[in-house]
Scaffold this active site. Structure first.
Site, mmCIF file in Angstrom:
data_model
loop_
_atom_site.group_PDB
_atom_site.id
_atom_site.type_symbol
_atom_site.label_atom_id
_atom_site.label_comp_id
_atom_site.label_asym_id
_atom_site.label_seq_id
_atom_site.Cartn_x
_atom_site.Cartn_y
_atom_site.Cartn_z
ATOM 1 C CE LYS A 1 -33.224 -12.968 0.751
ATOM 2 N NZ LYS A 1 -33.893 -11.887 0.547
ATOM 3 C CB CYS B 1 -26.368 -11.411 43.502
ATOM 4 S SG CYS B 1 -26.617 -13.256 43.035
ATOM 5 C CD GLU C 1 -22.264 -13.632 -9.884
ATOM 6 O OE1 GLU C 1 -22.115 -12.551 -10.893
ATOM 7 O OE2 GLU C 1 -24.095 -12.787 -9.998
ATOM 8 C CE LYS D 1 -31.206 -10.919 -4.164
ATOM 9 N NZ LYS D 1 -30.629 -9.945 -2.733
ATOM 10 C CE1 TYR E 1 -27.027 -7.580 -9.994
ATOM 11 C CE2 TYR E 1 -25.253 -6.851 -8.371
ATOM 12 C CZ TYR E 1 -26.193 -6.514 -8.977
ATOM 13 O OH TYR E 1 -27.571 -5.141 -8.557
ATOM 14 C CB CYS F 1 -23.269 -11.255 42.421
ATOM 15 S SG CYS F 1 -23.172 -12.345 44.742
ATOM 16 C CB SER G 1 -36.324 -6.657 -7.767
ATOM 17 O OG SER G 1 -37.278 -7.618 -7.918
ATOM 18 C CG LEU G 2 -32.380 -11.150 -8.780
ATOM 19 C CD1 LEU G 2 -31.386 -11.376 -7.499
ATOM 20 C CD2 LEU G 2 -32.756 -11.674 -9.681
ATOM 21 N NE ARG H 1 -34.390 -2.882 -8.519
ATOM 22 C CZ ARG H 1 -35.403 -3.146 -8.161
ATOM 23 N NH1 ARG H 1 -35.213 -2.629 -6.791
ATOM 24 N NH2 ARG H 1 -36.442 -3.925 -8.075
ATOM 25 C CG ASP I 1 -1.874 -0.862 1.109
ATOM 26 O OD1 ASP I 1 -2.115 -1.763 0.194
ATOM 27 O OD2 ASP I 1 -2.503 -1.570 1.894
ATOM 28 C CG ASP J 1 -0.591 5.095 0.362
ATOM 29 O OD1 ASP J 1 -1.764 4.906 -0.219
ATOM 30 O OD2 ASP J 1 -0.639 4.398 1.469
ATOM 31 C CB CYS K 1 -26.494 -15.515 47.117
ATOM 32 S SG CYS K 1 -25.230 -14.139 46.684
ATOM 33 C CB CYS L 1 -22.860 -16.102 44.864
ATOM 34 S SG CYS L 1 -24.007 -15.887 43.484
ATOM 35 C CE LYS M 1 -27.004 -12.828 -12.044
ATOM 36 N NZ LYS M 1 -26.326 -11.730 -12.113
ATOM 37 C CG ASP N 1 -27.269 -8.352 2.553
ATOM 38 O OD1 ASP N 1 -28.822 -7.423 1.584
ATOM 39 O OD2 ASP N 1 -27.576 -7.376 3.858
HETATM 40 S S1 IVH Z 1 -28.636 -10.330 -10.573
HETATM 41 C C1 IVH Z 1 -31.834 -9.085 -13.206
HETATM 42 N N1 IVH Z 1 -26.996 -10.636 -8.392
HETATM 43 O O1 IVH Z 1 -30.005 -8.342 -5.655
HETATM 44 C C2 IVH Z 1 -30.851 -9.450 -12.273
HETATM 45 N N2 IVH Z 1 -28.363 -9.719 -8.308
HETATM 46 O O2 IVH Z 1 -32.668 -8.532 -5.157
HETATM 47 C C3 IVH Z 1 -30.906 -8.192 -11.159
HETATM 48 N N3 IVH Z 1 -28.375 -8.403 -5.746
HETATM 49 O O3 IVH Z 1 -31.269 -5.591 -6.882
HETATM 50 C C4 IVH Z 1 -29.893 -8.565 -10.402
HETATM 51 N N4 IVH Z 1 -25.930 -9.796 -6.044
HETATM 52 O O4 IVH Z 1 -28.708 -5.537 -5.943
HETATM 53 C C5 IVH Z 1 -28.406 -10.013 -8.974
HETATM 54 N N5 IVH Z 1 -25.141 -11.756 -7.458
HETATM 55 C C6 IVH Z 1 -25.660 -10.846 -7.380
HETATM 56 C C7 IVH Z 1 -26.526 -9.751 -6.740
HETATM 57 C C8 IVH Z 1 -27.696 -9.696 -6.998
HETATM 58 C C9 IVH Z 1 -26.822 -8.902 -4.524
HETATM 59 C C10 IVH Z 1 -29.425 -8.254 -5.653
HETATM 60 C C11 IVH Z 1 -28.971 -6.787 -6.564
HETATM 61 C C12 IVH Z 1 -30.749 -6.672 -6.890
HETATM 62 C C13 IVH Z 1 -31.302 -7.659 -5.548
HETATM 63 C C14 IVH Z 1 -32.318 -8.105 -6.125
#
Ligand code: IVH
Length: 675
Positions: A318, A412, A118, A120, A229, A430, A84-85, A141, A35, A39, A415, A436, A294, A122
């Protein structure tokens, strides 16, 4: 002054080197330089740009942080909606997912179906738009069709390249997750706590809060990172026929993608991947809440299309949630085996982290105050991996009007002895150590231990048996055990029962310091017990001393003094001590050793090697003469007493020029002293 061609060249070289090392770090996960070296490159570039401002441009790695806060975020329309998923929560739902796809695609049972798998992440979804290889837009989004323009914040995230590498398409939108790794989140919160600033409840909120700062200089200080992703608009269209190939190609452009990405076959492959990642989950440096599958074949994806806002070709399988909401019935106090009094929230049972949780520790009163958890509160409960469940935060909007802050009880719950919090300590305790029931086993084990009453044959297991069978409640009860009671115990022959009775009887002849140490008063170790005995000479002297006079003893400060006073203030402790003395425990009268009168006053000894008497005994003799005995040789050591086979301590003493004594020399020294 205009820059020379050499300077222009050097600036370009530095920019390329910095981009290259960024990619090594974020894309390849394989940094090439430390690092500090990175720098230095950055610093050199900054200096050159400072001298020649005409060289500065938007694409320079020094220009990640702009200098103006925004008044608001502009809205941006996504050219390709951000979807979304759908979720799956168990294997049956995963099987349904595969079955629906196979039916729609009219695949025969023999035809394989591959999925890109992959974790997911957070965090929050982001769309990055590159035109001609340069980052020109970063957008959240939002509702999927319109999001917020957070470009100036996105530019501060080092994992996101400002410029693409290699053979980029004219327009490339990449999608991925911005998130905060756990270590950065913890460090951020700790810093915020120390500065009495707002903390975040979890890394996801921290990432969202940081990316939505109007002042990019603040975002720049937050440890955010990014993994890609997927894609939005791409011009010209790509030639690859599989998603996995397209994602891999992103790496060549300098965009980080998940190192845990795999292609798996069928639902069986998905379930296997899910299980493997679930095992890794707690060891990953960032939070994940499941895995995403996917369909890998892009022509299949096209045929499958979307329903409402989620693609038919993807699913999020999940993990059980690690955080849930529930209600606190009451906050109770538990007494541990060492007397620590711990607040515990009794909860409405809730399924979290894969188990039903109905209690959560609140650690100590500082924590209770900080989180202000109260009976009747609605709280976020977290259980991650095997970690004990904890209350993360209180939902204040849901607090009942009648709620009252939690107060530490004064006595306590087990006791009825006093509870004390020593100054500067977070833990309440205590003070009924000898009596005790919660502390009984530990107190008796300690009392019997070698450096205390040294009751041979009374090991931990035996103490546990005796307490469990209610043959003893306090250390004093040991001395009324009978041969019949003992020989009735598991794995106890009459011979060993008799041996134990003999050992008990022998232990009655002791020293005041052993006895004091054996009482297990908080913070009173061997050395302190020794000092107290020397200072006060009698037990009753110590029992009656107030905090001030106790502090006249060497090594006794206010905390130790407070523990001693509160210990002897408990009537139950005094009863047990009376019973012990009644049973015949006694010690020789102590003759005060005037420190100045002995040659050994304040001299520091270390004992090593095999000596003809047990080291503890030699130690007691030396201490009685005013010497100190420590465990390791340093420049402060006056004498090293070396027995047979002395090793590294001897060598060290030799090196430091510490005087070395064999046993004979020690005896001569001791004889001189006592004359
Ligand atoms: S694919 C059409 N891959 O999860 C597919 N989403 O619940 C779109 N997320 O809005 C998403 N890791 O923010 C995909 N490996 C991953 C992900 C991922 C996190 C999130 C993403 C999405 C949300 C949907």
């Amino acid at each position: 002054m205009n820059p020379t061609p050499e300077t222009i060249e050097r600036v370009e070289e530095l920019r390329q080197a910095i981009d290259y090392h960024n990619r090594r770090y974020y894309v390849n996960d394989d940094p090439q330089i430390p690092d500090a070296e990175y720098d230095r490159l950055m610093q050199e570039l900054q200096e050159l740009e400072h001298r020649f401002p005409s060289l500065i441009n938007q694409h320079s790695p020094t220009q990640r942080v702009g200098d103006k806060p925004l008044s608001h975020f502009d809205e941006v329309a996504h050219r390709v909606s951000m979807l979304s998923l759908d979720n799956a929560f168990d294997e049956v739902e995963m099987q349904d997912f595969e079955r629906r796809i196979r039916e729609r695609l009219k695949l025969s049972a023999e035809q394989p179906l591959f999925f890109l798998a992959e974790p997911k992440l957070d965090g929050l979804a982001i769309n990055l738009r590159y035109e001609n290889g340069c980052l020109i837009l970063g957008a959240t989004r939002g509702d999927g069709s319109r999001g917020e323009n957070v470009t100036s914040n996105v530019r501060t995230i080092n994992a996101i390249p400002l410029n693409l590498q290699g053979d980029w398409p004219k327009v490339l939108e990449v999608r991925g997750e911005v998130f905060m790794p756990r270590a950065g989140f913890e460090a951020f919160n700790e810093h915020a706590r120390n500065a009495s600033e707002k903390t975040f409840v979890n890394p996801r909120n921290a990432a969202a809060g940081s990316l939505r700062q109007l002042d990019p200089r603040i975002t720049a200080q937050r440890p955010l990172t990014f993994l890609s992703y997927g894609f939005g608009e791409v011009i010209p269209g790509q030639s690859q026929s599989n998603l996995s190939e397209r994602i891999t190609a992103l790496r060549d452009l300098g965009i980080p993608t998940s190192p845990l990405m795999e292609v798996v076959e069928g639902v069986a492959g998905c379930i296997d991947y899910y299980k493997r990642i679930a095992k890794l989950r707690d060891d990953l440096p960032y939070d994940i809440d499941g895995v995403v599958f996917k369909v890998d074949d892009l022509s299949f994806q096209e045929k499958l299309g979307f329903v409402s806002r989620a693609p038919r070709w993807a699913v999020a399988y999940k993990f059980p949630a690690q955080e849930e909401l529930t209600q606190v019935d009451v906050v109770e106090f538990q007494v541990g085996r060492t007397g620590a009094v711990t607040p515990v929230a009794r909860l409405q049972p809730v399924f979290v982290g894969g188990v039903t949780v109905s209690n959560a520790t609140l650690h100590n009163m500082d924590e209770v105050k900080r989180k202000d958890v109260r009976a009747g509160d609605t709280v976020v409960v977290r259980r991650a991996g095997d970690v004990i469940p904890e209350v993360v935060s209180v939902i204040l909007d849901k607090r009942p009007d009648s709620s009252q802050p939690v107060v530490l009880p004064t006595r306590c719950p087990v006791c009825d002895s006093e509870i004390i919090i020593a100054d500067g300590e977070a833990v309440a305790r205590c003070s009924g150590g000898l009596y005790c029931p919660a502390q009984r086993k530990e107190a008796i084990k300690h009392f019997a231990s070698r450096k205390a009453m040294d009751i041979e044959g009374l090991g931990d297991k035996l103490v546990e048996q005796l307490v469990e069978q209610q043959l003893i409640n306090t250390p004093a009860d040991l001395y009324s055990l009978s041969l019949e009671q003992l020989s009735g115990l598991e794995r106890m022959a009459e011979k060993s029962a008799q041996n134990l009775l003999d050992a008990l009887s022998k232990s009655k002849q002791t020293t005041l310091n052993r006895f004091l140490y054996g009482l297990g008063i908080r913070e009173v170790g061997e050395a302190t017990a020794q000092s107290l005995a020397q200072q006060f000479l009698t037990l009753s002297g110590i029992e009656q001393a107030d905090e001030e006079s106790l502090q006249e003893t060497p090594d006794v400060g206010p905390i130790v003094a407070a523990h001693i006073v509160s210990f002897f203030r408990q009537p139950h402790n005094r009863e047990v001590i009376d019973d012990l003395l009644e049973a015949g425990i006694e010690w020789p009268e102590i003759i005060r050793v005037e420190a100045e009168q002995t040659l050994l006053a304040g001299k520091v000894f270390v004992l090593t090697g095999t000596l003809s008497q047990p080291r503890d005994e030699i130690k007691e003799i030396l201490i009685a003469q005013g010497a100190k005995v420590t465990g390791s040789v340093s420049s402060k050591t006056d004498y090293l007493v070396a027995g047979e086979a002395a090793g590294s301590k001897l060598a060290k003493a030799d090196k430091l020029g510490v005087e070395i004594l064999d046993e004979d020399a020690l005896n001569i020294l001791l004889n001189n002293v006592s004359q």
